[in-house]
Each structure stands twice: as structure tokens, then as C-alpha cells.
Motif scaffolding. Structure first.
Motif, PDB file in Angstrom:
ATOM      1  N   VAL A  18      -3.460   4.339  -8.103  1.00 49.73           N
ATOM      2  CA  VAL A  18      -2.056   4.831  -9.518  1.00 49.73           C
ATOM      3  C   VAL A  18      -3.640   4.552 -10.453  1.00 49.73           C
ATOM      4  CG1 VAL A  18      -0.398   3.967 -10.858  1.00 49.73           C
ATOM      5  CG2 VAL A  18       0.079   3.849  -8.337  1.00 49.73           C
ATOM      6  N   TYR A  19      -3.306   5.242 -11.022  1.00 48.45           N
ATOM      7  CA  TYR A  19      -4.281   5.186 -13.017  1.00 48.45           C
ATOM      8  C   TYR A  19      -3.594   4.786 -13.572  1.00 48.45           C
ATOM      9  CZ  TYR A  19      -7.432   6.971 -10.127  1.00 48.45           C
ATOM     10  OH  TYR A  19      -9.063   6.901  -8.657  1.00 48.45           O
ATOM     11  N   LYS A  20      -4.115   4.602 -14.861  1.00 49.64           N
ATOM     12  CA  LYS A  20      -3.209   4.301 -16.335  1.00 49.64           C
ATOM     13  C   LYS A  20      -2.447   5.507 -16.419  1.00 49.64           C
ATOM     14  CE  LYS A  20      -3.861   3.728 -21.174  1.00 49.64           C
ATOM     15  NZ  LYS A  20      -3.796   2.817 -22.786  1.00 49.64           N
ATOM     16  N   ASP A  21      -2.842   6.658 -17.125  1.00 49.61           N
ATOM     17  CA  ASP A  21      -1.709   7.847 -17.415  1.00 49.61           C
ATOM     18  C   ASP A  21      -1.571   9.334 -15.986  1.00 49.61           C
ATOM     19  OD1 ASP A  21      -0.890   7.099 -20.239  1.00 49.61           O
ATOM     20  OD2 ASP A  21      -3.264   7.415 -20.002  1.00 49.61           O
ATOM     21  N   ASN A  33       4.052  -2.650 -13.504  1.00 52.97           N
ATOM     22  CA  ASN A  33       3.931  -3.001 -14.900  1.00 52.97           C
ATOM     23  C   ASN A  33       3.564  -4.588 -14.737  1.00 52.97           C
ATOM     24  OD1 ASN A  33       3.833  -1.084 -16.823  1.00 52.97           O
ATOM     25  ND2 ASN A  33       6.119  -1.167 -16.984  1.00 52.97           N
ATOM     26  N   ALA A  34       3.698  -5.338 -13.682  1.00 50.26           N
ATOM     27  CA  ALA A  34       3.327  -7.038 -13.465  1.00 50.26           C
ATOM     28  C   ALA A  34       1.758  -6.884 -12.550  1.00 50.26           C
ATOM     29  CB  ALA A  34       4.497  -7.511 -12.591  1.00 50.26           C
ATOM     30  N   SER A  35       1.303  -5.630 -12.305  1.00 53.16           N
ATOM     31  CA  SER A  35       0.656  -5.708 -11.596  1.00 53.16           C
ATOM     32  C   SER A  35      -1.307  -5.767 -12.719  1.00 53.16           C
ATOM     33  CB  SER A  35       0.604  -4.652 -10.551  1.00 53.16           C
ATOM     34  OG  SER A  35       1.250  -4.974  -9.435  1.00 53.16           O
ATOM     35  N   LYS A  36      -1.936  -5.963 -11.778  1.00 53.15           N
ATOM     36  CA  LYS A  36      -3.295  -5.602 -12.325  1.00 53.15           C
ATOM     37  C   LYS A  36      -4.509  -4.505 -11.929  1.00 53.15           C
ATOM     38  CE  LYS A  36      -4.724 -10.115 -12.882  1.00 53.15           C
ATOM     39  NZ  LYS A  36      -5.182 -11.594 -12.269  1.00 53.15           N
ATOM     40  N   GLU A  37      -4.757  -3.765 -12.148  1.00 48.90           N
ATOM     41  CA  GLU A  37      -5.373  -2.664 -11.799  1.00 48.90           C
ATOM     42  C   GLU A  37      -6.081  -2.195 -10.425  1.00 48.90           C
ATOM     43  OE1 GLU A  37      -8.978   0.407 -13.898  1.00 48.90           O
ATOM     44  OE2 GLU A  37      -7.881  -0.837 -15.392  1.00 48.90           O
ATOM     45  N   LEU A  69      -3.826  -1.750   8.955  1.00 55.62           N
ATOM     46  CA  LEU A  69      -3.962  -2.358   7.426  1.00 55.62           C
ATOM     47  C   LEU A  69      -5.003  -3.309   7.621  1.00 55.62           C
ATOM     48  CD1 LEU A  69      -0.117  -2.291   6.151  1.00 55.62           C
ATOM     49  CD2 LEU A  69      -2.705  -0.611   5.676  1.00 55.62           C
ATOM     50  N   GLU A  70      -5.370  -3.826   8.543  1.00 53.19           N
ATOM     51  CA  GLU A  70      -6.385  -5.760   9.049  1.00 53.19           C
ATOM     52  C   GLU A  70      -7.262  -5.565   8.170  1.00 53.19           C
ATOM     53  OE1 GLU A  70      -6.818  -6.000  13.364  1.00 53.19           O
ATOM     54  OE2 GLU A  70      -8.224  -3.716  13.518  1.00 53.19           O
ATOM     55  N   ASN A  71      -8.175  -4.207   7.679  1.00 53.33           N
ATOM     56  CA  ASN A  71      -8.754  -4.324   7.163  1.00 53.33           C
ATOM     57  C   ASN A  71      -8.597  -4.719   5.244  1.00 53.33           C
ATOM     58  OD1 ASN A  71     -11.128  -5.049   9.324  1.00 53.33           O
ATOM     59  ND2 ASN A  71     -10.865  -3.124   9.613  1.00 53.33           N
ATOM     60  N   ILE A  72      -7.920  -4.433   5.064  1.00 55.72           N
ATOM     61  CA  ILE A  72      -7.323  -3.745   3.612  1.00 55.72           C
ATOM     62  C   ILE A  72      -6.612  -5.181   3.235  1.00 55.72           C
ATOM     63  CG2 ILE A  72      -5.330  -2.618   1.688  1.00 55.72           C
ATOM     64  CD1 ILE A  72      -5.813  -0.132   3.663  1.00 55.72           C
ATOM     65  N   ASN A  73      -6.739  -6.056   1.657  1.00 59.19           N
ATOM     66  CA  ASN A  73      -6.854  -6.955   1.541  1.00 59.19           C
ATOM     67  C   ASN A  73      -5.763  -6.495   0.586  1.00 59.19           C
ATOM     68  OD1 ASN A  73      -8.865  -8.725   2.816  1.00 59.19           O
ATOM     69  ND2 ASN A  73     -10.302  -7.812   1.298  1.00 59.19           N
ATOM     70  N   VAL A  74      -4.105  -7.112   0.616  1.00 55.35           N
ATOM     71  CA  VAL A  74      -2.960  -6.825   0.101  1.00 55.35           C
ATOM     72  C   VAL A  74      -2.652  -7.921  -0.891  1.00 55.35           C
ATOM     73  CG1 VAL A  74      -0.813  -6.100   0.400  1.00 55.35           C
ATOM     74  CG2 VAL A  74      -2.492  -4.990   1.399  1.00 55.35           C
ATOM     75  N   ASN A  75      -2.616  -7.933  -1.839  1.00 56.11           N
ATOM     76  CA  ASN A  75      -2.299  -8.850  -3.294  1.00 56.11           C
ATOM     77  C   ASN A  75      -0.944  -9.587  -3.074  1.00 56.11           C
ATOM     78  OD1 ASN A  75      -4.372  -7.283  -4.737  1.00 56.11           O
ATOM     79  ND2 ASN A  75      -5.733  -9.307  -4.493  1.00 56.11           N
ATOM     80  N   MET A 114      -4.708   0.989  -9.409  1.00 55.15           N
ATOM     81  CA  MET A 114      -3.855   0.093  -8.344  1.00 55.15           C
ATOM     82  C   MET A 114      -3.778   0.721  -7.276  1.00 55.15           C
ATOM     83  SD  MET A 114      -0.597  -0.635  -9.667  1.00 55.15           S
ATOM     84  CE  MET A 114      -1.009  -1.122 -12.328  1.00 55.15           C
ATOM     85  N   LYS A 115      -3.973   0.357  -5.901  1.00 57.94           N
ATOM     86  CA  LYS A 115      -3.262   0.948  -4.613  1.00 57.94           C
ATOM     87  C   LYS A 115      -2.021   0.655  -4.579  1.00 57.94           C
ATOM     88  CE  LYS A 115      -8.180   2.169  -4.048  1.00 57.94           C
ATOM     89  NZ  LYS A 115      -7.783   3.934  -3.985  1.00 57.94           N
ATOM     90  N   LEU A 116      -1.060   1.800  -3.700  1.00 62.78           N
ATOM     91  CA  LEU A 116       0.233   1.565  -3.632  1.00 62.78           C
ATOM     92  C   LEU A 116      -0.300   1.715  -2.165  1.00 62.78           C
ATOM     93  CD1 LEU A 116       2.471   2.197  -6.395  1.00 62.78           C
ATOM     94  CD2 LEU A 116       2.061   0.294  -5.944  1.00 62.78           C
ATOM     95  N   ILE A 117       0.443   0.805  -1.579  1.00 68.54           N
ATOM     96  CA  ILE A 117       0.881   1.375   0.408  1.00 68.54           C
ATOM     97  C   ILE A 117       2.019   1.160   0.244  1.00 68.54           C
ATOM     98  CG2 ILE A 117      -0.133  -0.355   2.782  1.00 68.54           C
ATOM     99  CD1 ILE A 117      -2.623  -1.607   1.093  1.00 68.54           C
TER     100      ILE A 117
END
Length: 198
Positions: A186-189, A139-143, A42-48, A1-4
Motif C-alpha cells: 500500500v502506497y500513499k495513493d 491510517n494508524a500504521s506507518k509506511e 510467514l516465519e521469515n517475515i517480521n510482522v508489526n 506498508m505491506k498488508l498480509i
């Protein structure tokens, strides 16, 4: 996942060089302009998801950058992302504090990691609070999620330290600027800092 990671725009307290933790000064004119610049970047980044601290300057920044009426973005206020509580140092500048709280200020300089701000929060409690908050968010987010965190300089530095494995010692190795965002994958480990203060 990406953290901005987005630091709120400059406030009137920031402009005056005041210690500003839980005390909420309004955004300055420059701060409002900075938020618009981040929105453009950030206009071209889709934020969930957008998580923002419970302090007004962070929420105002989130509202300036993201469309709170959007049905495709989840918004959540998270108090664990709040800045550290500086206690009686809130609203005072470096010169005042170093003169009027000289012994305590020297203790802070000697070892910030074990310091507790007078009538405020200890650095350790602050660090652990932010770490617990960001763990819950991850933990509440998807990859595949792109997640925006709108918070404070200190909060973002803790997140960087935690995810990059620097612990307390790395806290003063980063400058986190107003009007910019930083990106971590952010990766798994593990985690990778893609850029800082873009």
C-alpha cells in the motif's frame, strides 16, 4: 506498508459447504494443518501488527500463526473485519437455500450488490463496514509496517476490491483460499497486489 491478508483455516462448516458468516464453526483438522502451513510460510517475515476479526475461527487462526505473548507484535481484535451476516441462510447449504428461498436467492444472483440477506446484512453495508475498518488500520500504521489481517474470504475480497480500485464489481473476480496468504503493498495513493493465495 505491506498488508498480509490471511483467510482463516477451513472450518467444519466450510467442509460441509454451508453458508457461514457470523455463525462460528470450529476449525476442521484440515484447517488446523493449513494454519500451520501459513505459519511456516510467514516465519521469515517480521510482522508489526496483527488484526483479526471478532469471530472465533479468525482468532484461532491468528493464535496458531502468531505468538500472542510477543512483545514486538501488536494484536487487536476488530469486529469490522467480521464476515457478512447471512441472516437466516446461516448454516444452510446452496441446495437448501435455492429451494426454500428461491425468490430471494434469484434476487441475490441477479444483483448481489443491492441484496440484503433475510434477517441479515446487506452487501452494501458489509462492503462499507470492511472499507471503514481497513481505512482506520491503514491510517494508524506507518509506511514501513508489515501488517497481518486474519479474517474471512468475503472480508479479504472487499479489501482487495477497495485497495485495487475494483469497487463492488470486482468482488467475484477473486478466489481467496484457506491455508494461503495474499500480499498487497500500500502506497500513499495506490496499491499493488504482489501475489494472491501463496
Amino acid at each position: 506498508m505491506k498488508l498480509i491478508l490471511i483467510r482463516h483455516g477451513e472450518t467444519e462448516g466450510n467442509y460441509k459447504g454451508l453458508y457461514q458468516g457470523i455463525m462460528d464453526y470450529p476449525l476442521s483438522e484440515e484447517g488446523n494443518l493449513q494454519n500451520l502451513k501459513v505459519k511456516s510460510k510467514l516465519e521469515n517475515i517480521n510482522v508489526n501488527k496483527v488484526y483479526y476479526s471478532a469471530l472465533k475461527r479468525a482468532k484461532k487462526t491468528a493464535e496458531a500463526i502468531f505468538d500472542f505473548s510477543s512483545s514486538t507484535i501488536c494484536f487487536e481484535e476488530v469486529s469490522s473485519l467480521n464476515e457478512i451476516n447471512f441472516g437466516v441462510w446461516e448454516g444452510k447449504d446452496y441446495k437448501y437455500i435455492s429451494k426454500n428461498y428461491s425468490e430471494q436467492f434469484q434476487s441475490f444472483i441477479d444483483d448481489f450488490r443491492t441484496f440484503e440477506f433475510p434477517e441479515g446484512e446487506s452487501f452494501k453495508d458489509f462492503y462499507n463496514r470492511v472499507c471503514e475498518g481497513i481505512k482506520k488500520i491503514i491510517n494508524a500504521s506507518k509506511e514501513e509496517d508489515n501488517i497481518a489481517i486474519v479474517a474471512h474470504g468475503g472480508t479479504i475480497k472487499v479489501i482487495l476490491c477497495m485497495l485495487l480500485g475494483f469497487n463492488y464489481e470486482g468482488f467475484y473476480k477473486f478466489n481467496v483460499n484457506h491455508g494461503c496468504y495474499s500480499l498487497i503493498t500500500v502506497y500513499k495513493d495506490s496499491a499493488v497486489l504482489e501475489f494472491l493465495n501463496k
